[in-house]
Enzyme design. Structure first.
Site, PDB file in Angstrom:
ATOM      1  N   ARG A 101       0.874  -1.190   0.000  1.00 19.72           N
ATOM      2  CA  ARG A 101       0.000   0.000   0.000  1.00 19.72           C
ATOM      3  C   ARG A 101       0.898   1.223   0.000  1.00 19.72           C
ATOM      4  O   ARG A 101       1.687   1.430   0.941  1.00 19.72           O
ATOM      5  CB  ARG A 101      -0.922  -0.004   1.221  1.00 19.72           C
ATOM      6  CG  ARG A 101      -1.646   1.312   1.399  1.00 19.72           C
ATOM      7  CD  ARG A 101      -2.790   1.256   2.382  1.00 19.72           C
ATOM      8  NE  ARG A 101      -3.946   0.589   1.806  1.00 19.72           N
ATOM      9  CZ  ARG A 101      -5.204   0.766   2.218  1.00 19.72           C
ATOM     10  NH1 ARG A 101      -5.485   1.582   3.211  1.00 19.72           N
ATOM     11  NH2 ARG A 101      -6.199   0.117   1.640  1.00 19.72           N
ATOM     12  N   HIS A 128      -7.221   0.810  -6.728  1.00 21.44           N
ATOM     13  CA  HIS A 128      -7.487  -0.022  -5.538  1.00 21.44           C
ATOM     14  C   HIS A 128      -8.125  -1.328  -6.025  1.00 21.44           C
ATOM     15  O   HIS A 128      -9.314  -1.589  -5.805  1.00 21.44           O
ATOM     16  CB  HIS A 128      -8.410   0.733  -4.582  1.00 21.44           C
ATOM     17  CG  HIS A 128      -8.438   0.185  -3.185  1.00 21.44           C
ATOM     18  ND1 HIS A 128      -7.702  -0.917  -2.786  1.00 21.44           N
ATOM     19  CD2 HIS A 128      -9.130   0.584  -2.069  1.00 21.44           C
ATOM     20  CE1 HIS A 128      -7.938  -1.153  -1.506  1.00 21.44           C
ATOM     21  NE2 HIS A 128      -8.793  -0.265  -1.053  1.00 21.44           N
ATOM     22  N   GLN A 131     -10.261  -3.812  -3.718  1.00 21.26           N
ATOM     23  CA  GLN A 131     -11.583  -3.336  -3.307  1.00 21.26           C
ATOM     24  C   GLN A 131     -12.609  -3.569  -4.416  1.00 21.26           C
ATOM     25  O   GLN A 131     -13.734  -3.989  -4.159  1.00 21.26           O
ATOM     26  CB  GLN A 131     -11.520  -1.848  -2.960  1.00 21.26           C
ATOM     27  CG  GLN A 131     -12.833  -1.287  -2.477  1.00 21.26           C
ATOM     28  CD  GLN A 131     -13.240  -1.814  -1.098  1.00 21.26           C
ATOM     29  OE1 GLN A 131     -12.455  -1.756  -0.167  1.00 21.26           O
ATOM     30  NE2 GLN A 131     -14.448  -2.334  -0.974  1.00 21.26           N
ATOM     31  N   ASP A 220     -17.027   7.268  -2.028  1.00 22.85           N
ATOM     32  CA  ASP A 220     -15.749   7.119  -1.317  1.00 22.85           C
ATOM     33  C   ASP A 220     -15.441   8.490  -0.728  1.00 22.85           C
ATOM     34  O   ASP A 220     -16.037   9.503  -1.139  1.00 22.85           O
ATOM     35  CB  ASP A 220     -14.671   6.677  -2.332  1.00 22.85           C
ATOM     36  CG  ASP A 220     -13.293   6.483  -1.719  1.00 22.85           C
ATOM     37  OD1 ASP A 220     -13.185   6.349  -0.486  1.00 22.85           O
ATOM     38  OD2 ASP A 220     -12.301   6.468  -2.497  1.00 22.85           O
ATOM     39  N   CYS A 260     -16.465   1.876   0.135  1.00 20.50           N
ATOM     40  CA  CYS A 260     -15.306   1.038   0.463  1.00 20.50           C
ATOM     41  C   CYS A 260     -14.895   1.195   1.920  1.00 20.50           C
ATOM     42  O   CYS A 260     -14.187   0.336   2.446  1.00 20.50           O
ATOM     43  CB  CYS A 260     -14.143   1.348  -0.474  1.00 20.50           C
ATOM     44  SG  CYS A 260     -13.577   3.064  -0.386  1.00 20.50           S
ATOM     45  N   ARG A 288     -13.570  -8.504   1.189  1.00 17.04           N
ATOM     46  CA  ARG A 288     -12.137  -8.287   0.959  1.00 17.04           C
ATOM     47  C   ARG A 288     -11.359  -9.560   1.326  1.00 17.04           C
ATOM     48  O   ARG A 288     -10.458  -9.981   0.606  1.00 17.04           O
ATOM     49  CB  ARG A 288     -11.638  -7.111   1.817  1.00 17.04           C
ATOM     50  CG  ARG A 288     -12.257  -5.758   1.478  1.00 17.04           C
ATOM     51  CD  ARG A 288     -11.771  -5.245   0.137  1.00 17.04           C
ATOM     52  NE  ARG A 288     -10.323  -5.183   0.072  1.00 17.04           N
ATOM     53  CZ  ARG A 288      -9.584  -4.165   0.537  1.00 17.04           C
ATOM     54  NH1 ARG A 288     -10.168  -3.104   1.054  1.00 17.04           N
ATOM     55  NH2 ARG A 288      -8.266  -4.188   0.441  1.00 17.04           N
TER      56      ARG A 288
HETATM   57  N1   CP Z   1     -11.369   0.052   2.032  1.00 17.38           N
HETATM   58  C1   CP Z   1     -10.127  -0.017   2.507  1.00 17.38           C
HETATM   59  O1   CP Z   1      -9.166  -0.252   1.767  1.00 17.38           O
HETATM   60  O2   CP Z   1     -10.016   0.178   3.851  1.00 17.38           O
HETATM   61  P1   CP Z   1      -8.674   0.374   4.683  1.00 17.38           P
HETATM   62  O3   CP Z   1      -8.084   1.696   4.271  1.00 17.38           O
HETATM   63  O4   CP Z   1      -9.117   0.370   6.131  1.00 17.38           O
HETATM   64  O5   CP Z   1      -7.726  -0.758   4.396  1.00 17.38           O
HETATM   65  N1  NVA Z   2      -9.736   6.807  -1.989  1.00 18.92           N
HETATM   66  C1  NVA Z   2      -9.441   6.416  -0.629  1.00 18.92           C
HETATM   67  C2  NVA Z   2      -9.710   4.961  -0.425  1.00 18.92           C
HETATM   68  C3  NVA Z   2      -9.534   4.491   0.995  1.00 18.92           C
HETATM   69  C4  NVA Z   2      -9.747   3.017   1.152  1.00 18.92           C
HETATM   70  C5  NVA Z   2      -7.989   6.745  -0.311  1.00 18.92           C
HETATM   71  O1  NVA Z   2      -7.132   6.531  -1.177  1.00 18.92           O
HETATM   72  O2  NVA Z   2      -7.715   7.230   0.778  1.00 18.92           O
END
Ligand code: CP
Ligand code: NVA
Length: 304
Positions: A101, A128, A131, A220, A260, A288
């Site tokens: 990440r 992502h 997701q 989101d 999400c 997930r």
């Molecule tokens: N939706 C999602 O990726 O959540 P987190 O940021 O908690 O991992």
């Molecule tokens: N678009 C958001 C998604 C979080 C799961 C971010 O990148 O923070």
């Protein structure tokens, strides 16, 4: 399939195979006799916060017989400037797979190239993918396998963020209709739309038009990780795109709302709407785990 770096690079066949295995993983949870990650260590290298992604990957890797190793970039030398190419080559000689990440899409690509390990994008600024796979699994549970084929799906809010991008590529790969509704300034650029090259995608600043006839309405946060300094400016632009009961009057009968998570009530979604659609939203979160187990089992290499 060697890596999961984006939905953009996945074929329809690969997506369908993951969804099919995801349903199986869910149905057979706790009764599994297959441990494709037995004896393996998979690193979770995270530069951004996470609840769902971290917990689902750590749990899933364990359930498949492997050992998850959580590495915050605050603790490893990568966070002090060691090049990703060097980190990747070191880990490539020790472990068996990586879940990353981070910010730049190039970072997951470089890691995959230099480590030669199966590498999974656990969220970048661009995409992502995990997701969206979980969301597709959830749509199939709610409406039937392949039901997305006949649907219009809407994504409201920041039309140029990682979630919007991954939805767009999923729509193109699988051939469903997608509408992105958000302020003009925050819709994907002309270059991005040209690269997507999909006439099943509608981009509009008219919130009602985006949601009109949609069976699944997604939203989101308006402020993705890394954009915190733009919070007040963004919130002032995005308010007309809030998912609330009034906007949902335009959606198809029997529609669902997806998020999400984490959700910011009173911003991208009202508390009432979130609670009304909580069963679907928390199933997305649960899925997930199941869909990522399918991804891990698909990517795992035999132990050498
Ligand atoms: N939706 C999602 O990726 O959540 P987190 O940021 O908690 O991992
Ligand atoms: N678009 C958001 C998604 C979080 C799961 C971010 O990148 O923070």
């Amino acid at each position: 399939m060697k890596n999961l770096l984006s939905i953009e690079e996945l074929s329809a066949e690969a997506i369908l195979a993951i969804l099919s295995l995801g349903h199986k993983m869910k149905a057979e949870r706790g009764r599994g006799t297959q441990f494709p990650l037995a004896g393996q260590t998979w690193a979770l290298i995270f530069s951004k916060s996470s609840t769902r992604t971290r917990v689902s990957f750590e749990t899933g890797i364990g359930e498949l017989g492997g050992r998850p190793m959580f590495l915050s970039t605050r603790d490893i030398q990568l966070g002090r400037g060691e090049p990703i190419e060097d980190t990747a080559r070191v880990l490539g000689r020790m472990i068996h797979g990586a879940v990353i990440r981070t910010y730049g899409q190039n970072e997951v690509e470089l890691f995959a190239r230099y480590s030669e390990l199966p590498t999974i994008n656990a969220l970048t600024d661009d995409e992502h993918p995990c997701q969206i796979l979980a969301d597709l699994l959830t749509i199939e549970e709610l409406y039937g396998v392949g039901s997305w084929r006949k649907m219009k799906i809407a994504f409201m809010g920041d039309g140029d963020n990682n979630m919007a991008h991954s939805w767009l590529w999923a729509a193109k790969r699988l051939g469903f209709r997608i509408a992105i509704g958000g302020p003009e300034k925050y819709l994907p650029s002309a270059e991005y739309r040209a690269r997507l090259d999909y006439d099943g995608a509608l981009f509009t600043a008219d919130a009602a038009e985006a949601v009109e006839g949609a069976m699944v309405v997604n939203t989101d946060t308006w402020v993705s990780m890394g954009q915190e300094s733009e919070k007040s400016v963004r919130e002032s632009h995005f308010l007309p795109y809030q998912v609330n009961d009034a906007l949902l009057k335009h959606a198809a009968p029997g529609h669902s709302v997806f998020h999400c998570l984490p959700a910011y009530r009173g911003m991208e979604i009202t508390a009432e709407t979130l609670e009304r659609f909580a069963p679907a939203i928390f199933t997305e979160a649960e899925n997930r785990l199941h869909v990522q187990k399918a991804v891990l089992a698909t990517l795992a290499q035999p132990l050498k």
